[in-house]
Every structure is written in structure tokens, then in C-alpha cells.
Scaffold this active site. Sequence first.
Site, PDB file in Angstrom:
ATOM      1  N   SER A 131      10.967   9.296   6.680  1.00 40.84           N
ATOM      2  CA  SER A 131      10.945   9.945   5.330  1.00 40.84           C
ATOM      3  C   SER A 131      11.703  10.956   5.366  1.00 40.84           C
ATOM      4  CB  SER A 131       9.558  10.265   4.743  1.00 40.84           C
ATOM      5  OG  SER A 131       9.139  11.490   5.420  1.00 40.84           O
ATOM      6  N   ASP A 132      12.398  11.485   4.179  1.00 44.33           N
ATOM      7  CA  ASP A 132      13.244  12.444   4.099  1.00 44.33           C
ATOM      8  C   ASP A 132      11.866  13.784   4.086  1.00 44.33           C
ATOM      9  OD1 ASP A 132      14.931  14.922   3.808  1.00 44.33           O
ATOM     10  OD2 ASP A 132      15.991  13.727   2.127  1.00 44.33           O
ATOM     11  N   CYS A 133      12.411  14.950   4.242  1.00 42.61           N
ATOM     12  CA  CYS A 133      11.233  15.710   4.605  1.00 42.61           C
ATOM     13  C   CYS A 133      10.371  15.758   3.334  1.00 42.61           C
ATOM     14  CB  CYS A 133      11.745  17.237   4.983  1.00 42.61           C
ATOM     15  SG  CYS A 133      12.486  16.490   6.856  1.00 42.61           S
TER      16      CYS A 133
END
Length: 775
Positions: free
Chosen positions: A290-292
Amino acid sequence: MLQMSSTFSSLVAVFLLFFLVRHTCEARDAFACDPKNAVTKNLPFCKVSVAITERVKDLIGRLTLEEKVRLLVNNAAAVPRLGMKGYEWWSEALHGVSNVGPGVKFNAQFPGATSFPQVITTAASFNASLWESIGRVVSDEARAMYNGGVAGLTYWSPNINIFRDPRWGRGQETPGEDPVLAGTYAVSYVRGLQGTHGNRLKVAACCKHFTAYDLDNWNGVDRFHFNAQVSKQDIEDTFDVPFRMCVSEGRVASVMCSYNQVNGVPTCADPNLLKNTLRGLWQLDGYIVSDCDSVGVFYSNQHYASTPEEAAADAIKAGLDLDCGPFLAVHTQDAVTKGLLSQADVDGALVNTLTVQMRLGMFDGEPSAQEYGKLGPKDVCKPAHQELALEAARQGIVLLKNTGPVLPLSQHPHQTVAVIGPNAKADVTMIGNYAGIACGYTSPLQGIGRYARTVHQLGCENVACKNDNLFGSAINAARQADATVLVMGLDQSIEAETVDRTHLLLPGRQQDLVSKVAAASKGPTILVLMSGGPVDITFAKNNPRIVGILWAGYPGQAGGAAIADILFGTSSPGGKLPMTWYPQEYLRKLPMTKMAMRASKSAGYPGRTYRFYTGEVVYPFGHGLTYTHFIHTLASAPTVVSVPLNGHRRSNATDISNRAIRVTHARCDNLFITLQVDVKNVGSRDCTHTLLVFSAPPAAAGHWALEKQLVAFDKVHVPAKAQHRVGIHIHVCKLLSVVDKSGIRRIPLGLHSFNIGDVKHSVSLQAAALGIIKS
Ligand SMILES: *[C@@H]1O[C@H](CO)[C@@H](O)[C@H](O)[C@H]1NC(C)=O
Ligand SMILES: *[C@@H]1O[C@H](CO)[C@@H](O)[C@H](O)[C@H]1NC(C)=O
């Protein structure tokens, strides 16, 4: 010099020796399967001779659920009883090893790393072998730093989102607006990073952010809340293209999903994107991250799930394997307890992450005994690497204007050059974002100083250029110098992650400074621009006193040397713009939130990128001058090409009446059009030529609404008066197909026109064996 007693100096020598020995012997301990650990070293998952799939299965079989969920996050916990250390998955290497992620820390032993130009500049070189070479150097330095215990092996780079809107603050990180260019960049850079040793990985790259993520913060809409409404047609022929190429041709070991939603579903919770497309259709062999804090974002900001356990279950069931952020470590176990997720789903995620760690050699014992184990501090910032950073900048700089031609400037050591502007002494500005600590910098002022005497004036305090307080001394300097170079443009205060621009003009009073200096200067005035995104510099383009304009993007640690080499003709420019430079007016009917690529006359919507926008430009995609003149001639090319149909399927009558064949109905293997083009350098300087081949579908296929598209590019060095033959192979199904409104890729039959510089050629595509089609 200080005198020392002989006992004292021998003591010092012993100490030095001790430190040297300690230093050279210092190596990272094994992440797992340490040969010194008798308890674990003989477990099946530690056996290098066993197949990775079996090793992964063995290891997962030994883990408890509590241990498993703590491996689902970037800051993965140790499992001491199995001899596994903790691991930080988040490292970045967009254009050099970077300390933006917590996985990389510079220290006394590794004070910096080679900082290549920002990607938008490197893309402008249109040189795929350069992109791969940069990837190889970056992964050498990454491995060296990993061996020294200060970096990871999993790098969340490159960013290959389409540079859809010129205001986007992260456009600088991308290879530009064209899908084939972005895809080719991805394939080359990923190969350079990952190496090409079968299933083994030098480092694991990551293509991000899947998908339709190219808005950070515009007019009250931010990336954490943005729902990108994207048509099937645009997904298939624009947004998917670089990702598909990265996965299926680049064999990338990871893909990152984005923050935004696509058509109402957060990308990190969309099984159609993750499971069906990435893993199913494109056969991703790697992990999805996932993106952060994306999972936290779709739960808390987008309210996509009603409980955190549901959000965790949604993400993992959609195909997410690793969370950048703590969310999955906190909520996954409860999701399993509540029956929202099975332990088998968790195992599925771990198979994907652990397999990548095994392919990296992390379960093969001590790094020092392995293939890249000898790389160390001497392999970071070494001269050959820094030379490649300089070479990349030279190849990427684009010459936009050259009246006369005044450039290159002649080299008289006694001439004085006024070097003016807020970017004249740029250092960190030159490396853009997602950078590390550079080995060192050569600013434009220093670079020009190697060729001439320089006088420096800021003109504006900074790029925001709020007032004209410093104009006077800048104008004075230009009045007296033999030539004037203005180094202007943007920096991260104007365009960055979370910062999209609101306009395309030079900030503040920069334009005013440039015009006033140009009006006053005694010698020729050259404008050098640093920026990631395009700038509307119509005023400079039209100003006859500004005789030369260079766009340097963010040219990396050696950017100033490269700019000077080009200004004074030691190197010749060969870069081309990887994105359209629009006039400010263009933004009037273009909300950044509107994703549509195609123009709509009725709505007054201009369309996006050179493939669909036909209005006025400041400089077009592919623009870039050289110090010579090249002439193209077509040496050989077919005029008719048959597209064999797949006998097993019957083409559909509608296809034929539309005069287009579905790609899935054609036999695509080895179906290429080959063009042989002679490139002649008719000037008096050896130069590099960037050959861009565009195609346009048959006019009858107007409803595809595609103006033209880049189908091939190549880069050749041609000495003065010499000629070079370039063979161009165009894959018919991949590159000459167009996409209909339902997202189906079709090959239009009829005349496809090709444009290569000044050469035009048409090839008629015809369906072969029409007899087998029944309507
Ligand atoms: C033929 O193509 C049309 C338009 O794409 C489609 O709606 C239809 O289902 C197709 N028919 C068959 C038999 O594939
Ligand atoms: C492309 O880049 C590579 C690596 O720097 C270089 O060796 C090669 O000469 C470049 N190609 C051209 C035509 O400039």
C-alpha cells in the site's frame, strides 16, 4: 606538523590498524538462517538447495497468527525463535539511493550516494540503455549500503504514473506524459535495479502508484479523498500501459497501490485491480504494497469500511500483501477472529512477501558470502558512478530555443559571463524530491566558472521572487558581461509532493527580471530553466533578446557541469521534452480533478497530452533542438501488412464493419512492421539524435479520438556529415492498436500514417484470411 614520541605514534598505529581491521571486517549479520545459529540453520526454509516455493511453505507453516500479522507491515517484527530479524521494507531509490524512507540511513561510512537527475530529466534523454545503466549503479550502491547495515533491499521506485496534468507537483518524479515512454522507462530502470539473474533479485523494485494517481492537492481536493473517475477507454490506453509493461515485460517484484479511489473504490481495496489485473492478467510475480497508510486512509478519511477489521479484511482479500503503516499489524488478527478473513488469506499475502525476501537471498545466510557481498563503501559515489550522473544530465537537457544559432558559446577564457538568478547556485534544488544526500554538487555557477570568468547576482532572493529589490545589481552585471546566463525556474517550494501548482507561469517577478536583464545585457542572453513540470515561457520564446533557452529539469548532483558543457559546446544537446508545455490559458477549462484524456468539443474541454490535445502549445511533446541538422530518409518500409486472424476464434461482424480487428482475434506473435531510416547529420558537429516515431490511425477511425501516438524511439550518435541507418520494429498489436469506448483494444484496418521527423509514410493494414470469418 606535530611531533609525537615514537611510543605514542606506534600506539596510534596499533589503534588505527585495529579500527581498519574492525571496519573492513564489519558486515551485516544474516537477516535469517545465520550459520552461527545452530537451532535454525538446518530448518528446511534455510536450505538454499530447496525450491523457494517449498521454503516459503515450510516457514509459513512454522509461524503463529500473532507472528504472521506482524509481518504484514513495512516495519516487520523479528521472529527470534525462528532466527528471523526485523526488517524495514520501506526504502526509496527514485534516482539514487534515498533516505526518504526509514530503510536507508546515511552515516560516516556512507555519507552520501550518487544522485542522478530527477526522472523527468533522465526521461528526456529517450535513451533506454542509460535508464538501465542508472538502475545498475543505483542497485550497486544499494547493495553496498545493505551490506554495511544502513539500507534495505526493497525499493519503492520507480513512480510511473502518467504526467496527466501539468500542475501536478510529483510530475517531476515520472517519465512524462506518454504511456509507451513511461512503460519503456519502467522496464529499463527495473531491469537495472533488479538484475537479470533468472528468479534472483539484486534489489526488488516497485512500480507505483497503481493507478490513476496524479493529483496531490488541488482546489481543496487532496489525494487522500480524491475519487478519480476514469473511463474504461482511458484506463486501457493510458493509465494501465506503463504498469502492464512494468509487470509483464519488466518482471517487477512489487507494485504499490495508491491513496485515491478509482471509480468509487480505493485502489488498495479493489480486487479487480489487484487480484484480477495485476496478479491474474499481468501475472505479477511479487508483492503488492500500500502507499503509506493507504489502508488507514480508506478507513478513516474515505470511510470505505465501517470497522477497522473490515478495512483490513477488504485490503488483504483484494490482494494487498504488505501495508506501509501499522494498520494491518493492529487489526488483522481481530479480522480473522471475527471471521472476516481466513488465515489462508493472510498466508497468501505472506507467500508473496517472503518469496521476494528469499529471491533477494535474505534467507541464504550471511550477505558477505553472497553474490553482491563484496560491495562496500568504495562502491558508493565512485568516480564512474558520478560520471554517469553527469552524463545523464548532459543527455537529458533540452535545447528549446537557439536563435542564430548563438549556442554553443565560444570558449574564450577571458570573457566574463554574468550568471544571474535564484537557481544559479543551486545544489539540493538540482536533485529534486525523493533524493538522498548527494556525493557532492556542481552548481551552474561553478560549471560555467570552468569555462569563463563569472559574475554572480541573485536577481531574486529565491524562486518565489516576491520583489525587485535585487534587480538593479543583476541588470548592472548583465550590462557589463560578455554574455548573460539566467538560471531561473522552480524548486520544491513551488512543486512537490502535496504541492500542485495553481498556474504555469514563472513564480513571482521572475518573468520581469528575465525581461529586464535581457533588455539591458551587453552580450547574448541565455535562459536556463530548472523545473519538473512545464512552464509557460511564451514571453521568453517570443523575446528576440533571449537567444537561447535550455530546460534542465532537475539535473542531479552534476547538473551545473552538464549545463555548462552544453552551453559551451563540449557536449551537444539531444534531449526532447517528455511532456507538452501548455500555455497558461490551457488551464481555463481544465479542472485538475477531471481525468478524461480525450477532448470534448461540446464541453469546451481541451483534452490532455499530445495524444489528444490539439490546441496551441508553448513547446510540443518531443521538442528539442541540437547543434546540427539531421535529415531523415526512409530506406525501406512496407506499404501493405496483413494481420493474420486467430483461426480459433471467429471475428465478430461488428468488428469488421468498424474496420477494426480485436487484438484478441489477431495472431500477434512476431507481427512487426520494420522501418529502416537513414539519419544524416548534415551539419559540422558530431551530435546525438533522438529519433521519435509517431503513428496516427486511419482517418476513418476518427471515433477513437486519438491524434497520434509515440510507437518507437531510438537514440543515435552521428558524426558530422555521416549517416546512420536505424532499424525500427513496431509491434502491430501493441502499438498500432487503439481502444474503443468499452475498453477493447482493436487494430484499425486501413492506412496508418507514420511520422519520423520530416518523413511521412503510410502502411495499409489488411485482415488476412478473411474467408474464415463468419458473420
Ligand atoms: C460483437 O461485438 C459487439 C461490439 O463489441 C459486442 O457487443 C457483441 O457482444 C459481440 N458479439 C460476439 C458474438 O462476440
Ligand atoms: C545512451 O546511454 C548510454 C549510457 O550512458 C551511452 O553509453 C550511449 O552512448 C547513449 N546513447 C547515445 C546514442 O547517446
